[in-house]
Design an enzyme around this catalytic site. Structure first.
Site, PDB file in Angstrom:
ATOM      1  N   ARG A   1       0.853  -1.393  -0.092  1.00 60.43           N
ATOM      2  CA  ARG A   1      -0.081  -0.114   0.020  1.00 60.43           C
ATOM      3  C   ARG A   1       0.895   1.097  -0.118  1.00 60.43           C
ATOM      4  NH1 ARG A   1      -4.188   3.021   3.698  1.00 60.43           N
ATOM      5  NH2 ARG A   1      -5.813   3.396   1.889  1.00 60.43           N
ATOM      6  N   HIS A  38       0.510   4.082  -2.772  1.00 60.37           N
ATOM      7  CA  HIS A  38       0.050   5.358  -2.432  1.00 60.37           C
ATOM      8  C   HIS A  38       1.258   6.537  -2.853  1.00 60.37           C
ATOM      9  CE1 HIS A  38      -3.619   5.235   0.306  1.00 60.37           C
ATOM     10  NE2 HIS A  38      -3.761   4.370  -0.659  1.00 60.37           N
ATOM     11  N   TRP A  86     -10.452  -8.688   3.170  1.00 61.64           N
ATOM     12  CA  TRP A  86     -11.370  -8.945   1.916  1.00 61.64           C
ATOM     13  C   TRP A  86     -11.304 -10.447   1.631  1.00 61.64           C
ATOM     14  CZ3 TRP A  86      -7.952  -4.623   2.111  1.00 61.64           C
ATOM     15  CH2 TRP A  86      -8.730  -3.385   1.791  1.00 61.64           C
TER      16      TRP A  86
END
Ligand code: DDH
Length: 306
Positions: free
Chosen positions: A44, A48, A188
């Protein structure tokens, strides 16, 4: 004797990066952190750092590692990524020749591979020079509370198409949402430290069962709780999984959905496409010279003083 650091003004060579990659591999196992791995949050961080790119204005992107500073690092969208940066700090100390911008993006490729994902092509040479003219405004990263139009608005700005949006979204096989970071809650897939196409499979498999719920903070997400499977032996437990509204838009939008179906049916295809599109993401906005070094205002003007 082997050269251990790159020549001034040159990108590190593959050989020089081997010990850096080994150091990243060695820190991935974090028994006390989240699901036991630093991998997801490192992925991540890279995303980002790069995903602020705007092709029209050629601003944002991974070069410069601007997230070290408040203007970008303090964007609420980046909440929690200080953990990822802290995991990598000892590696930066050990190998000062690696720029933060290279380290953050390289670490994500190491993490993806170690978690069972594809080899993502990666090239070094980013610099940590922050070009004020290229610092992205806040709000360039996607908002999970929105839908397909928003995804297209955000990712077309970076230069991606619908297929690439879906392939990139497959990164949500990894990691989880944290109430104290994004406000969303949960993971998820059942094994969030193993890279696979499970995310796509579950989107479709529970298509009718994902239940919209409103969290105490007012945010809405989709959850699936399978009471029958909970605790049953030998059954894969799929209780307590989640999807963001943006994730769900990948199956409600017909153009996105076609790719979800392909990737759910064919993990090799997903891995191939993910490797290509993640590599593209990590390169956004970079222009390299003959030595592989990323060209920016600083080294154009100062003649590669390093
Ligand atoms: Fe994501 N993501 N992401 N994501 N993402 C979150 C976590 C992780 C969105 C929202 C969220 C990508 C696309 C999108 C990863 C990788 C990628 C969280 C939870 C939210 C919210 C953060 C938290 O609370 O800690 C949205 C919206 C989109 C979109 O619009 C498509 C992409 C493209 C990637 C990528 O890597 C290519 C990963 C990994 C995580 C898990 C982080 C962790 O700490 O665990």
């Amino acid at each position: 004797p082997q050269q251990s650091a790159p020549a001034p003004g040159a990108a590190p060579t593959a050989e020089q990066l081997e010990p850096v990659k080994a150091a990243v591999r060695a820190l991935l196992h974090q028994p006390e952190y989240d699901d036991g791995s630093a991998g997801p949050v490192l992925v991540r961080l890279a995303w980002h750092s790069a995903g602020t790119y705007c092709k029209e204005t050629n601003t944002g992107g991974s070069n410069g590692a601007g997230m070290r500073y408040e203007k970008e690092g303090g964007d609420p969208a980046n909440a929690g990524l200080q953990h990822a940066r802290a995991f990598l700090e000892p590696v930066k100390k050990q190998f000062p020749f690696v720029s933060y911008a290279d380290l953050w993006t390289l670490a994500a490729t190491v993490a993806v591979a170690e978690m069972g994902g594809p080899a993502v092509p990666w090239q070094g040479g980013r610099t940590d020079y922050v070009d004020d003219a290229k610092v992205p405004p806040r709000g360039r990263l996607p908002d999970g509370a929105q839908g397909a139009d928003h995804l297209r608005f955000i990712f077309y700005r970076m230069g991606f198409n619908d297929q690439e949006i879906v392939a990139l979204s497959g990164a949500h096989n990894l990691g989880r949402c944290h109430g104290d970071r994004s406000g969303f809650e949960g993971k998820w897939v059942n094994n969030p430290t193993r890279f696979s196409n499970q995310y796509f499979k579950l989107l479709l498999k529970f298509e009718k069962d994902w239940k919209k719920t409103t969290l105490a903070n007012g945010l809405q997400q989709f959850v699936y709780v399978d009471e029958d499977l909970a605790g049953e032996e030998g059954e894969e437990k799929e209780e307590g999984l989640m999807m963001l509204p943006t994730d769900m838009s990948l199956i409600s939008d017909p153009k996105f959905r076609a790719w979800v179906e392909k990737y759910a049916a064919d993990q090799d295809l997903f891995f191939r496409d993910f490797a290509a599109v993640f590599a593209k993401l990590l390169e956004l906005g970079l222009r390299r010279d003959a030595q592989g070094r990323v060209v920016n205002e600083e080294n154009v003007e100062d003649g590669y003083r390093s």
